[in-house]
Design a protein around this motif. Structure first.
Motif, mmCIF file in Angstrom:
data_model
loop_
_atom_site.group_PDB
_atom_site.id
_atom_site.type_symbol
_atom_site.label_atom_id
_atom_site.label_comp_id
_atom_site.label_asym_id
_atom_site.label_seq_id
_atom_site.Cartn_x
_atom_site.Cartn_y
_atom_site.Cartn_z
ATOM 1 N N ARG A 117 39.161 34.736 51.270
ATOM 2 C CA ARG A 117 38.482 33.628 50.749
ATOM 3 C C ARG A 117 38.033 33.816 49.345
ATOM 4 N NH1 ARG A 117 33.837 34.906 54.524
ATOM 5 N NH2 ARG A 117 34.370 37.104 53.707
ATOM 6 N N PHE A 118 37.988 34.771 48.949
ATOM 7 C CA PHE A 118 37.379 34.605 47.580
ATOM 8 C C PHE A 118 38.634 35.158 46.471
ATOM 9 C CE2 PHE A 118 33.815 35.500 49.935
ATOM 10 C CZ PHE A 118 33.091 34.414 50.086
ATOM 11 N N ARG A 119 39.175 36.270 46.855
ATOM 12 C CA ARG A 119 40.218 36.562 45.857
ATOM 13 C C ARG A 119 39.900 36.775 44.428
ATOM 14 N NH1 ARG A 119 44.235 39.862 46.922
ATOM 15 N NH2 ARG A 119 45.396 39.174 45.104
ATOM 16 N N MET A 120 38.699 37.397 44.118
ATOM 17 C CA MET A 120 38.147 37.357 42.802
ATOM 18 C C MET A 120 38.979 38.403 42.069
ATOM 19 S SD MET A 120 34.321 38.187 41.626
ATOM 20 C CE MET A 120 33.402 37.038 42.666
ATOM 21 N N ILE A 121 39.805 39.171 42.735
ATOM 22 C CA ILE A 121 40.694 40.186 41.691
ATOM 23 C C ILE A 121 41.543 39.325 40.964
ATOM 24 C CG2 ILE A 121 42.412 40.474 43.597
ATOM 25 C CD1 ILE A 121 42.575 43.289 42.752
ATOM 26 N N ASP A 122 41.981 38.057 41.372
ATOM 27 C CA ASP A 122 42.958 37.425 40.577
ATOM 28 C C ASP A 122 42.206 36.977 39.227
ATOM 29 O OD1 ASP A 122 44.842 37.676 42.341
ATOM 30 O OD2 ASP A 122 44.279 35.587 43.429
ATOM 31 N N MET A 123 41.125 37.235 39.069
ATOM 32 C CA MET A 123 40.343 36.494 37.769
ATOM 33 C C MET A 123 40.463 37.836 36.867
ATOM 34 S SD MET A 123 38.445 34.183 36.430
ATOM 35 C CE MET A 123 37.715 33.445 37.631
ATOM 36 N N TYR A 124 40.805 39.099 37.243
ATOM 37 C CA TYR A 124 40.660 40.231 36.365
ATOM 38 C C TYR A 124 42.121 41.150 36.349
ATOM 39 C CZ TYR A 124 35.808 39.501 37.288
ATOM 40 O OH TYR A 124 34.532 38.823 37.590
ATOM 41 N N LEU A 125 42.751 40.400 36.929
ATOM 42 C CA LEU A 125 44.241 41.166 36.873
ATOM 43 C C LEU A 125 44.797 40.891 35.453
ATOM 44 C CD1 LEU A 125 46.157 40.091 40.009
ATOM 45 C CD2 LEU A 125 45.322 42.341 39.608
ATOM 46 N N PRO A 126 45.618 41.885 34.938
ATOM 47 C CA PRO A 126 46.085 41.699 33.405
ATOM 48 C C PRO A 126 46.509 40.294 32.996
ATOM 49 C CG PRO A 126 46.884 43.704 34.396
ATOM 50 C CD PRO A 126 45.892 42.880 35.713
ATOM 51 N N THR A 127 47.257 39.541 34.010
ATOM 52 C CA THR A 127 47.577 38.149 33.444
ATOM 53 C C THR A 127 46.566 37.082 33.695
ATOM 54 O OG1 THR A 127 48.634 37.871 35.495
ATOM 55 C CG2 THR A 127 50.087 38.690 33.967
ATOM 56 N N LEU A 128 45.513 37.335 34.285
ATOM 57 C CA LEU A 128 44.302 36.717 34.517
ATOM 58 C C LEU A 128 44.955 35.274 35.284
ATOM 59 C CD1 LEU A 128 42.571 36.676 30.964
ATOM 60 C CD2 LEU A 128 42.020 38.116 32.757
#
Length: 353
Positions: A117-128
């Protein structure tokens, strides 16, 4: 009569319960043993960076550094593909100030990062990847809702990456925090987060539009490029106390047409090698005009892109917060016309429901 969002005081203990119930509903109860093990494990790749940043996170709070160091180290060990990225330190601090418990804060942040529902990790992965999508979405929506400001931004060649990166990567907690300060700005931060927890990323896009709308007159009155850029970068931190209620009004009512269906379509642009233009029609409806490359070009063709959009809409029908079902979320095709200046692209126009 202008509609106003209700001003509701949510006690801290109730907010803690709501956050835990909503965010942790898909992962169930968690014990502290996992956090203790991960926090005790050294991380040579991230420990130095975390140690530097924790003292820049709401300085003057002696209780913060040691707490968020343990939380961020545990998160970095739990998600090695992400490690540590600047911005998440403010999110961790915000959650810890609300919950005051290391184990609970870790599990809530972990759920925000990993839960579908949030997948906030996609905000901080190396490719942003999420940051790229959200800045693109905001650029398109500024063109629709704030055309004069958009023209000035184009004149100075400024996009959302310049001024909104820290808004999105910290969920406004860098500019408006700390959340327990008792100021109008800190209360505004809590209200934005309350809506984000319940309704997702669309709230953050609408909040960004709200801040720009309230500051539009001041930004247009700037006389030099340097003054404009400085005002644009700091507009959240300069929000007046009297305007905090207007921000919530705009999130709840003024930009309510910015829903997941529109954001889904704009998100597909980034992966489908196309570009959309969002405009406000004379009838008050938002319209999105999408440019599709031909199949022989790199990326998706029109048919593939529409098929992928349909798949996203259908899949969203299974999400807990989706109320309208696959047909309600899908953007109806209004018409297709060829671009008179190009034989290698086509356009489709949709009305946003």
């Amino acid at each position: 009569m202008r509609r106003r969002s209700p001003s509701i005081h949510i006690p801290w203990t109730l907010r803690r319960s709501i956050y835990r119930s909503v965010i942790l509903q898909s992962v169930g109860r968690k014990d502290r043993a996992e956090f203790d093990a991960l926090a005790a494990k050294p991380n040579p790749m991230c420990d130095d960076s975390i140690s530097r940043d924790i003292y820049r996170t709401h300085p003057g709070r002696p209780d913060l550094p040691s707490a968020i160091f343990k939380i961020l180290r545990a998160i970095a060990n739990k998600h090695p593909s992400m490690g540590y990225c600047q911005g998440i330190n403010f999110v961790a601090a915000h959650l810890w100030l609300i919950h005051g418990d290391l184990g609970a804060t870790f599990h809530i942040l972990d759920a925000l990062l990993a839960d579908y529902r949030f997948r906030m990790i996609d905000m901080y992965l190396p490719t942003l990847p999420r940051l790229r999508i959200m800045t693109y979405q905001l650029d398109r929506l500024v063109g629709a809702f704030l055309p004069e400001l958009n023209r000035l931004m184009r004149t100075y060649k400024v996009g959302a990456k310049f001024y909104a990166t820290h808004w999105f990567m910290t969920i406004f907690s860098y500019d408006l925090g700390p959340c327990d300060a008792g100021t109008p700005r800190s209360k505004l931060l809590l209200e934005i987060w309350d809506r984000f927890v319940c309704d997702g990323w669309g709230v953050i896009i609408r909040a960004a539009l709200a801040f720009l709308k309230i500051s539009e007159e001041h930004l247009l009155a700037t006389s030099t490029e340097e003054e404009f850029l400085r005002s644009l970068r700091t507009l959240c931190g300069r929000i007046k106390s009297d305007d905090c209620g207007r921000v919530i009004d705009l999130i709840d009512f003024g930009f309510r047409s910015v829903q997941e269906s529109l954001l889904d379509q704009l998100a597909l642009d980034v992966t489908c090698d196309r570009c959309s233009e969002v405009k406000m029609g004379e009838d008050g409806e938002l319209r999105i005009r999408q440019r599709y490359p031909e199949v022989e070009h790199t990326g998706y063709g029109k048919a593939q892109a529409e098929s992928l959009a349909s798949l996203v809409s259908s899949f969203r029908a299974w999400f807990p917060w989706s109320k309208s079902g696959p047909e309600g979320d899908r953007l109806p095709l209004k018409g297709t016309s060829a671009d008179s200046n190009s034989s290698t692209s086509s356009f489709s126009e949709y009305v946003i429901p």
